[in-house]
Design a protein around this motif. Sequence first.
Motif, PDB file in Angstrom:
ATOM      1  N   ILE A  45      -3.530 -47.977 -17.047  1.00 32.81           N
ATOM      2  CA  ILE A  45      -4.823 -47.516 -17.550  1.00 32.81           C
ATOM      3  C   ILE A  45      -4.650 -46.117 -18.129  1.00 32.81           C
ATOM      4  N   SER A  46      -5.168 -45.904 -19.345  1.00 30.89           N
ATOM      5  CA  SER A  46      -5.104 -44.605 -20.012  1.00 30.89           C
ATOM      6  C   SER A  46      -6.508 -44.157 -20.374  1.00 30.89           C
ATOM      7  N   PHE A  47      -6.743 -42.841 -20.321  1.00 28.55           N
ATOM      8  CA  PHE A  47      -8.044 -42.288 -20.664  1.00 28.55           C
ATOM      9  C   PHE A  47      -7.935 -41.407 -21.899  1.00 28.55           C
ATOM     10  N   ASP A  48      -9.073 -41.227 -22.580  1.00 33.37           N
ATOM     11  CA  ASP A  48      -9.196 -40.334 -23.742  1.00 33.37           C
ATOM     12  C   ASP A  48      -8.308 -40.753 -24.907  1.00 33.37           C
ATOM     13  N   ASP A  49      -8.050 -42.070 -25.041  1.00 34.99           N
ATOM     14  CA  ASP A  49      -7.376 -42.632 -26.211  1.00 34.99           C
ATOM     15  C   ASP A  49      -6.188 -41.776 -26.654  1.00 34.99           C
ATOM     16  N   PRO A  50      -5.128 -41.667 -25.842  1.00 39.00           N
ATOM     17  CA  PRO A  50      -4.048 -40.715 -26.117  1.00 39.00           C
ATOM     18  C   PRO A  50      -3.292 -40.963 -27.417  1.00 39.00           C
ATOM     19  N   ARG A  51      -3.301 -42.191 -27.953  1.00 37.33           N
ATOM     20  CA  ARG A  51      -2.575 -42.478 -29.186  1.00 37.33           C
ATOM     21  C   ARG A  51      -3.495 -42.717 -30.379  1.00 37.33           C
ATOM     22  N   GLY A  52      -4.794 -42.398 -30.238  1.00 34.62           N
ATOM     23  CA  GLY A  52      -5.720 -42.561 -31.353  1.00 34.62           C
ATOM     24  C   GLY A  52      -5.874 -43.988 -31.807  1.00 34.62           C
TER      25      GLY A  52
END
Length: 627
Positions: A265-272
Motif C-alpha cells: 500500500i502506498s500513499f500520496d501517489d508517489p509515482r504520479g
Amino acid sequence: MRSSAVRCSVSMLVALSFATAAHATTWVVPEQEEMLDTADAVVLATVSGLRSVEAFDGSQIATEVTLRVHEGYKGARAGDRLVLREYGGAVGESRQWIFGSPEYSVGETVLAYLKVDETGVLRTHHLGLGKVGARVASNGRIWLSRVSPKGHGRRIESLSHFLRRIPPTLRNAEPVIANAPQLVGRAQATTQFRLMQPASRWFDLPVHVWGDVSGDSFIGASGSRQSIVEAAAAWSGLAGSTMDVRYDGERNGGGFQCVPGALTISFDDPRGEIDDPKSCGGVLAVGGFCASGSVRAGTPYQTITSGSVVFNNGWSGCGFWSKSDFRNFKEVVTHELGHALGLAHSADGQTSSSFVSDATMYWMAHFDGRGAGLRDYDHGAIAYLYDDGGPSSTPRPTATPRPTPTPKSPEPTPTPKPANPSDVDGDGVRNADDNCASAANADQADRDGDGIGDACDSCADLPNQRADQACTLLSGRATITGSSRPEAQLVLDGSFGGVVDTRTVQTIRFELQGNGQSYAVALPPGALRSNRYGSTAYYSTRTLAVSLRRASKGGMLVGLRVVAPEVKALIGDSLAVRVVLPSTSAAMSLPCATRKSSSRSVTQCQANQTTGTTPRPPTSRGGRPTR
C-alpha cells in the motif's frame, strides 16, 4: 512465452465534488465546464491504433492509444496525430488493467478529454470519465454519451449541443506537447483496450499486507496503519471463506508495483499515476493485483501472486478526509483491499438494488460511517471466490426416499475415507501446490512445462496453458520482409488438422518467438467476420490481416499478415509460431534463412521436405497490409 507471465488488475474508487443529505452523502461527477477547464486538450477523434508494451522486468504494462483528430476544441487541431499512454493492456499471457479506465477500440470515434502529466505523457483525463462515446447516426448526426451528473446513468446529447456550450476562447489554448518517448519492451498490437478476463484469486494464504512508512500525509502514519489493520481484519475469518489477510508492517511506498508474495500500500501517489484532484473531485485510490497468465489447474481462476493499492494525494482540504475520524478513510482502504483480493465492483453505475449499491465494493464511496465494515454482498462475494468447501448456507431440497428391497445376503461395506478438503485428489500434494488438483498425480509430471500436470493436460507435449484446450501441430511457412523503414512485414500461411466452424470463433491469437524476442497479435471477441456457412472468417486493416478458412481436403488454413516495428526483432535462425483459438491451439517451429540486398532483406522460415512436415498450404485470403 515466458513461464512467469504476469497478469495485473487494478480498480479505482471515485469521489467527486459532493453535497450532503440526511443520513447519506451523494457524489457528483465533475460538470462539463470543469472538465473543459482542467483538460489540456479536448478532441473529436478516431482511434487508429493500439499497442501494448510490457516492461522488460515484467513490473508493468502500458498501452499506446493513437488518435486521429477530426476536430480540435482545445489544445489540438484537425489532422493532428495524438498518442495517449494508458496503464494496463495485454502482452502474451501478461495482463494489467485499471477498473474505471477508458476503453478503446480501433476504428471507434470518441470525444476525449486529455491531460499531459508532469513526465510529458498524454493520457485520458480522470480515467474513464475523460472518454465520451460518440455514435454517428445514419443521417450523419453525432450523438455523445457521457456519465450523467451524480454518476447515475448516462446523459445523451448531440455534438452540436455540446459545441454550443464551449467558450469561444477555448480554441486559443496552447497545443498539447507530449514529449514522452515511445514505450520499449515486449510489445503486442491489438484492436481493443478492454477489461480483462477471467477472474483471479490468491491461493497461497495468508495474504501478507505491507503498509507505507509515511502513511497518508494528512491522516498521519498512525491513523493510516490503524485503518489498514482494521480493513485487513474485515476480510478475514468470514463464514464460508478461507481468506486470511495479515498486516506485516511498513515499507517505503513505491506506487503500483508487483512484489511477489506481498500486497503493498502506498500513499500520496508517489509515482504520479493518478490525476490530481480539484475541488475535492477525482479518483481517491487505485488498487489491484498481479497474477499468473494461465488458469490454475483444477480451478476456473488464475493465481494472484501480488497486490497493490495506491492512494491519491491532495485530499487534505476536503471535509471527508478527517484527522479525528478515520471512518471514511477506512472505507476506502477496505474497498481497495477487496480489489487486491480479486473482487470487482458490485456495480459500475446506477442500480435500483440496495443489496448491490449498499456494498462496500460499490463503485462510489458511501461515507456513511461504516468504516471498515462489510455488507451482505461483500460477504457473499468473498465466500464465493474463496469457498471453504463447507455446506452452502442455502438449504438444498432433498428427494423423498423410496423403500428398497432388503438384499437377501447383505454384506458389510467399507466406511469411506473422509475427503481431505486441502487435497481433494488424495495424492499427497496440497491443492494450492498441485498442478493437477482434480486427478491423483503424486509425481507432478509436466513434460511440456506449461504448469499443467500431464494427468490433466489435454496436450501434454505442447505448452497450451489451458487444461480445457485441445492442441495439434501447425504446418506452413512464414516470410519476414524488411527494409530501411522501422517496421517490417510478416506473412504467415499455415494449416492444422480438424474442422472448425468459423461462426463459433470469437477470438484468435498468434504468438511468435524468434531471436530471443516475443511478439503477439490478438483479435478481440467479435472482430472476425464469418460467412453464413461457417467455412471462412477474416479481419483486415491497413497493417493487419487475419484469415481462417476450411481447406478443400480437410483441416483448416490460417493466415496472418502484419506490419509492425516489432516484427524486425524476430529475425533469426528460427521462428516459433502458435495459433490459439477458443477451443484449440496449434504450434510449429521453423528454421529460417535470410537473404539481403541493398534495399531490403527477406527471411524465409519453412521446414524442408526431409522433416516430414506437410508442404506449405496455399496462400490464405484477406487484405494485404501495406506500409
